[in-house]
Design an enzyme around this catalytic site. Sequence first.
Site, short mmCIF file in Angstrom:
data_model
loop_
_atom_site.label_atom_id
_atom_site.label_comp_id
_atom_site.label_asym_id
_atom_site.label_seq_id
_atom_site.Cartn_x
_atom_site.Cartn_y
_atom_site.Cartn_z
N HIS A 1 0.43 5.35 7.14
CA HIS A 1 0.55 5.78 5.32
C HIS A 1 0.88 7.03 5.34
O HIS A 1 -0.05 7.86 6.12
CB HIS A 1 -0.38 5.10 4.29
CG HIS A 1 -1.25 3.67 4.58
ND1 HIS A 1 -1.44 3.05 4.96
CD2 HIS A 1 -0.35 2.87 3.94
CE1 HIS A 1 -1.68 2.09 5.88
NE2 HIS A 1 -1.10 1.77 3.62
N ASP B 1 -3.95 7.45 9.85
CA ASP B 1 -4.07 5.85 10.20
C ASP B 1 -2.39 5.45 11.04
O ASP B 1 -2.28 4.61 12.06
CB ASP B 1 -4.29 5.15 9.43
CG ASP B 1 -3.08 4.85 8.44
OD1 ASP B 1 -2.25 6.04 8.51
OD2 ASP B 1 -3.59 3.95 7.25
N SER C 1 0.52 -1.38 -0.68
CA SER C 1 -0.23 0.20 -0.18
C SER C 1 0.90 1.51 -0.10
O SER C 1 0.61 1.75 -0.49
CB SER C 1 -1.10 0.01 1.11
OG SER C 1 0.05 -0.16 2.00
#
Length: 214
Positions: free
Chosen positions: A186, A183, A37
Amino acid sequence: MSFKRQIAAGLIVLLAICGAISSARAEPFKIVGFGDSLMAGFGLGPGEGFTDKLQAALQARGHDVTVANAGVSGDTTSGGLARLDWSVPDGTRLVILELGANDMLRGVSPDITQKNLDEMLGKLKERKIAVLLAGMRAAPNLGADYQNSFDAIFPHLAGKYDVSLYPFFLDGVAGQPGLQLEDGMHPNAQGVDKMVERILPTVEKVIAAASGGS
């Protein structure tokens, strides 16, 4: 007359060969960002991901390159190994290999992570594709033994395969809330800018080496 025709035919063949060589040289330097990701651009808008911004930064500095995004959110080194062959097309000159974070978050044995990355590097070497290995670091809450074993994977494999190492893909972003999504894992768009800024000199060196120093 026959002699003149032979000369003309020879010139046509020569021009065709020169044209083919010129066309091959005009091909952009193809890079594939292969990862999870962090490479895929999780939570970011169009044009905000790492590969898009790296391509723009390299082109702004005069490099004729394309940077393809082969990131898959949630991918582990096992998943990466399974999809490597079809995710990295023929003609690729450089792979930025960024995997391992999800292995670490799931507590996968560092031995398994190392084995998978080792196999990927071996496959890319067989295909004569240059690699920039993007390292990851283990979270301290996993314990010192795990942390030491995991963190050692990347320099060890870079040395084994004689590939360039960027020690920590999230350098300058990890632990910086203003450069991360909510979060806390990221990068946001500003965080990606920082990542590209930090890694750019290393990428340029690898491109130069893979291009024969040109």
